[in-house]
Design a protein around this motif. Structure first.
Motif, PDB file in Angstrom:
ATOM      1  N   ASN A 197       0.824  -1.212   0.000  1.00 21.09           N
ATOM      2  CA  ASN A 197       0.000   0.000   0.000  1.00 21.09           C
ATOM      3  C   ASN A 197       0.857   1.262   0.000  1.00 21.09           C
ATOM      4  OD1 ASN A 197      -2.543  -1.250  -0.013  1.00 21.09           O
ATOM      5  ND2 ASN A 197      -2.463  -1.603   2.190  1.00 21.09           N
ATOM      6  N   ALA A 198       2.126   1.138   0.397  1.00 25.44           N
ATOM      7  CA  ALA A 198       3.012   2.297   0.444  1.00 25.44           C
ATOM      8  C   ALA A 198       3.654   2.588  -0.901  1.00 25.44           C
ATOM      9  CB  ALA A 198       4.094   2.090   1.507  1.00 25.44           C
ATOM     10  N   GLY A 199       3.615   1.627  -1.820  1.00 27.07           N
ATOM     11  CA  GLY A 199       4.197   1.861  -3.128  1.00 27.07           C
ATOM     12  C   GLY A 199       4.959   0.662  -3.654  1.00 27.07           C
ATOM     13  N   GLU A 200       5.698   0.895  -4.734  1.00 26.60           N
ATOM     14  CA  GLU A 200       6.401  -0.171  -5.444  1.00 26.60           C
ATOM     15  C   GLU A 200       7.867  -0.223  -5.041  1.00 26.60           C
ATOM     16  OE1 GLU A 200       7.241  -1.507 -10.127  1.00 26.60           O
ATOM     17  OE2 GLU A 200       5.814   0.102  -9.616  1.00 26.60           O
ATOM     18  N   GLY A 201       8.383  -1.432  -4.861  1.00 23.40           N
ATOM     19  CA  GLY A 201       9.775  -1.618  -4.502  1.00 23.40           C
ATOM     20  C   GLY A 201      10.674  -1.688  -5.717  1.00 23.40           C
ATOM     21  N   PRO A 202      11.965  -1.899  -5.513  1.00 22.36           N
ATOM     22  CA  PRO A 202      12.909  -1.954  -6.638  1.00 22.36           C
ATOM     23  C   PRO A 202      12.683  -3.194  -7.495  1.00 22.36           C
ATOM     24  CG  PRO A 202      13.990  -2.613  -4.609  1.00 22.36           C
ATOM     25  CD  PRO A 202      12.638  -2.114  -4.216  1.00 22.36           C
ATOM     26  N   PRO A 203      12.908  -3.096  -8.801  1.00 22.09           N
ATOM     27  CA  PRO A 203      12.738  -4.259  -9.672  1.00 22.09           C
ATOM     28  C   PRO A 203      13.945  -5.189  -9.587  1.00 22.09           C
ATOM     29  CG  PRO A 203      13.435  -2.390 -10.974  1.00 22.09           C
ATOM     30  CD  PRO A 203      13.252  -1.871  -9.562  1.00 22.09           C
ATOM     31  N   THR A 204      13.761  -6.392 -10.067  1.00 21.74           N
ATOM     32  CA  THR A 204      14.856  -7.345 -10.149  1.00 21.74           C
ATOM     33  C   THR A 204      15.819  -6.933 -11.262  1.00 21.74           C
ATOM     34  OG1 THR A 204      13.556  -8.700 -11.671  1.00 21.74           O
ATOM     35  CG2 THR A 204      13.409  -9.235  -9.332  1.00 21.74           C
ATOM     36  N   LEU A 205      16.980  -7.559 -11.299  1.00 18.66           N
ATOM     37  CA  LEU A 205      17.901  -7.328 -12.406  1.00 18.66           C
ATOM     38  C   LEU A 205      17.236  -7.738 -13.716  1.00 18.66           C
ATOM     39  CD1 LEU A 205      21.246  -8.649 -10.870  1.00 18.66           C
ATOM     40  CD2 LEU A 205      20.546  -6.257 -11.186  1.00 18.66           C
ATOM     41  N   SER A 206      17.574  -7.029 -14.772  1.00 19.51           N
ATOM     42  CA  SER A 206      16.974  -7.304 -16.076  1.00 19.51           C
ATOM     43  C   SER A 206      17.338  -8.712 -16.547  1.00 19.51           C
ATOM     44  CB  SER A 206      17.466  -6.267 -17.081  1.00 19.51           C
ATOM     45  OG  SER A 206      16.886  -6.488 -18.343  1.00 19.51           O
ATOM     46  N   GLN A 207      16.311  -9.484 -16.898  1.00 13.40           N
ATOM     47  CA  GLN A 207      16.496 -10.869 -17.339  1.00 13.40           C
ATOM     48  C   GLN A 207      16.244 -10.944 -18.847  1.00 13.40           C
ATOM     49  OE1 GLN A 207      17.310 -13.217 -15.075  1.00 13.40           O
ATOM     50  NE2 GLN A 207      17.393 -14.940 -16.462  1.00 13.40           N
ATOM     51  N   PRO A 208      17.290 -11.192 -19.666  1.00 12.01           N
ATOM     52  CA  PRO A 208      17.088 -11.206 -21.121  1.00 12.01           C
ATOM     53  C   PRO A 208      16.670 -12.577 -21.642  1.00 12.01           C
ATOM     54  CG  PRO A 208      19.417 -11.372 -20.611  1.00 12.01           C
ATOM     55  CD  PRO A 208      18.710 -11.295 -19.295  1.00 12.01           C
ATOM     56  N   PHE A 209      15.944 -12.573 -22.738  1.00 10.28           N
ATOM     57  CA  PHE A 209      15.639 -13.795 -23.480  1.00 10.28           C
ATOM     58  C   PHE A 209      15.318 -13.399 -24.924  1.00 10.28           C
ATOM     59  CE2 PHE A 209      11.539 -12.326 -22.021  1.00 10.28           C
ATOM     60  CZ  PHE A 209      10.666 -12.600 -23.070  1.00 10.28           C
ATOM     61  N   THR A 210      15.499 -14.334 -25.849  1.00  8.90           N
ATOM     62  CA  THR A 210      15.302 -14.054 -27.274  1.00  8.90           C
ATOM     63  C   THR A 210      14.316 -15.048 -27.875  1.00  8.90           C
ATOM     64  OG1 THR A 210      17.560 -13.203 -27.454  1.00  8.90           O
ATOM     65  CG2 THR A 210      16.449 -13.807 -29.508  1.00  8.90           C
ATOM     66  N   THR A 211      13.331 -14.527 -28.564  1.00  8.14           N
ATOM     67  CA  THR A 211      12.371 -15.403 -29.241  1.00  8.14           C
ATOM     68  C   THR A 211      12.985 -15.906 -30.549  1.00  8.14           C
ATOM     69  OG1 THR A 211      11.350 -13.491 -30.323  1.00  8.14           O
ATOM     70  CG2 THR A 211      10.375 -14.233 -28.246  1.00  8.14           C
ATOM     71  N   PRO A 212      12.693 -17.132 -30.948  1.00  4.09           N
ATOM     72  CA  PRO A 212      13.255 -17.667 -32.194  1.00  4.09           C
ATOM     73  C   PRO A 212      12.538 -17.104 -33.428  1.00  4.09           C
ATOM     74  CG  PRO A 212      11.813 -19.279 -31.178  1.00  4.09           C
ATOM     75  CD  PRO A 212      11.898 -18.134 -30.215  1.00  4.09           C
ATOM     76  N   LYS A 213      13.187 -17.262 -34.592  1.00 10.23           N
ATOM     77  CA  LYS A 213      12.590 -16.800 -35.851  1.00 10.23           C
ATOM     78  C   LYS A 213      11.508 -17.754 -36.321  1.00 10.23           C
ATOM     79  CE  LYS A 213      13.719 -15.396 -40.569  1.00 10.23           C
ATOM     80  NZ  LYS A 213      14.807 -15.191 -41.569  1.00 10.23           N
ATOM     81  N   TYR A 214      11.715 -19.026 -36.077  1.00 13.63           N
ATOM     82  CA  TYR A 214      10.754 -20.018 -36.534  1.00 13.63           C
ATOM     83  C   TYR A 214      10.144 -20.728 -35.339  1.00 13.63           C
ATOM     84  CZ  TYR A 214      13.341 -19.270 -40.853  1.00 13.63           C
ATOM     85  OH  TYR A 214      13.935 -18.698 -41.944  1.00 13.63           O
ATOM     86  N   GLY A 215       8.915 -21.134 -35.505  1.00 13.56           N
ATOM     87  CA  GLY A 215       8.252 -21.890 -34.463  1.00 13.56           C
ATOM     88  C   GLY A 215       8.707 -23.333 -34.469  1.00 13.56           C
ATOM     89  N   THR A 216       8.283 -24.048 -33.461  1.00  7.62           N
ATOM     90  CA  THR A 216       8.613 -25.461 -33.374  1.00  7.62           C
ATOM     91  C   THR A 216       7.754 -26.256 -34.344  1.00  7.62           C
ATOM     92  OG1 THR A 216       9.190 -25.195 -31.064  1.00  7.62           O
ATOM     93  CG2 THR A 216       8.778 -27.437 -31.812  1.00  7.62           C
TER      94      THR A 216
END
Length: 279
Positions: free
Chosen positions: A245-264
């Motif tokens: 209720n007091a507000g938002e805390g710090p975010p986690t470290l940025s977590q990267p990921f990459t989507t593929p060009k083709y589907g499965t």
């Protein structure tokens, strides 16, 4: 020293805290079990064996916490400056109420309230700490042992002052990344790091191309989320924060990921029986 030489057992049951300074309740047993009908206050149970030579060292057992949701809505907490007013409305009027409050087993205080007003004012609270209050009804009010007499009427928790979480959730992991989706999961923020009642989580994610950031708000019981409508062959970065209720805390470290060009692609293989040559 040997079980066959044991004559019996001493069981000492002591309330935590015990501002009356009573001597603990002693029980003498021949068997190795005892049934205790206790309130929801904290108790320690000390057990020792004895024989003709004397008494053994004590084994100490602390009765574990009861769930804080066992008696919801029975007592209410209202802030008045630096003080807290606790009110309750019992179904019957005992001789007195016993109020316990503190942050845990090692920090509990106790007060006997003999008035029938159903309220009690507490002070000396630290901000950003989670406090627990228990109200017990008792017909014994002259500093006798409450172990045999009190019944818990209500239990609740509160913060005198709420703060924002001092950290984000732990173990943020991105799984099952596909062409247009990804599954994110995390470990909930520990209670001692929330500094207030956790209301939920906020997931922010952005792609590295146009830097457009999107956000999703989830309730506090959620520890996973399925990201959809992602772009193919794109690197995303996801962060998660908690809020009170007091507000938002710090975010986690940025977590990267990459989507593929083709589907499965799933390939279905069918086996046909070998042909039988003609005779």
């Amino acid at each position: 020293t040997q079980s066959e030489n044991i004559l019996g057992y001493y069981v000492k049951v002591e309330r935590i805290p015990n501002s009356c300074r009573d001597s603990p309740n002693h029980i003498f047993l021949k068997d190795r079990k005892v049934l205790l009908n206790l309130s929801m206050a904290y108790y320690s149970v000390n057990i020792s064996a004895y024989n003709k030579a004397g008494e053994s060292p004590q084994a100490v057992y602390i009765v574990p916490d009861f769930s804080t949701t066992d008696l919801p809505g029975q007592i209410h907490v209202k802030h008045q400056g630096t003080n807290v007013v606790v009110t309750w409305a019992p179904k019957y009027n005992p001789k007195c109420f016993v109020v316990d409050w503190g942050t845990g087993k090692g920090d509990m205080r106790m007060k006997i309230v003999t008035t029938a007003t159903g309220s009690f004012t507490l002070d000396d609270f630290q901000p950003y700490k989670l406090y627990k209050i228990m109200v017990h009804a008792s017909d014994v009010c002259q500093c006798e042992s409450f172990t045999r007499h009190e019944t818990t009427f209500g239990v609740t928790q509160f913060y005198s002052v709420e703060g924002v979480p001092r950290t984000g959730p732990a173990n943020v992991t991105v799984l099952n990344v596909t062409k247009h989706s990804a599954f994110v999961k995390w470990t909930e923020i520990a209670t001692e790091d929330c500094l207030g009642f956790l209301q939920g989580y906020r997931i922010s994610y952005a792609d590295s191309l146009d830097k457009k950031s999107l956000a999703v708000t989830l309730n506090s019981s959620t520890t996973s989320y399925h990201l959809t409508t992602l772009k193919e062959k794109t690197t995303y970065r996801v962060q998660i924060s908690g809020f009170t209720n007091a507000g938002e805390g710090p975010p986690t470290l940025s977590q990267p990921f990459t989507t593929p060009k083709y589907g499965t692609v799933k390939v279905l293989c069918t086996h046909y029986p070998a042909s039988i040559p003609a005779l």
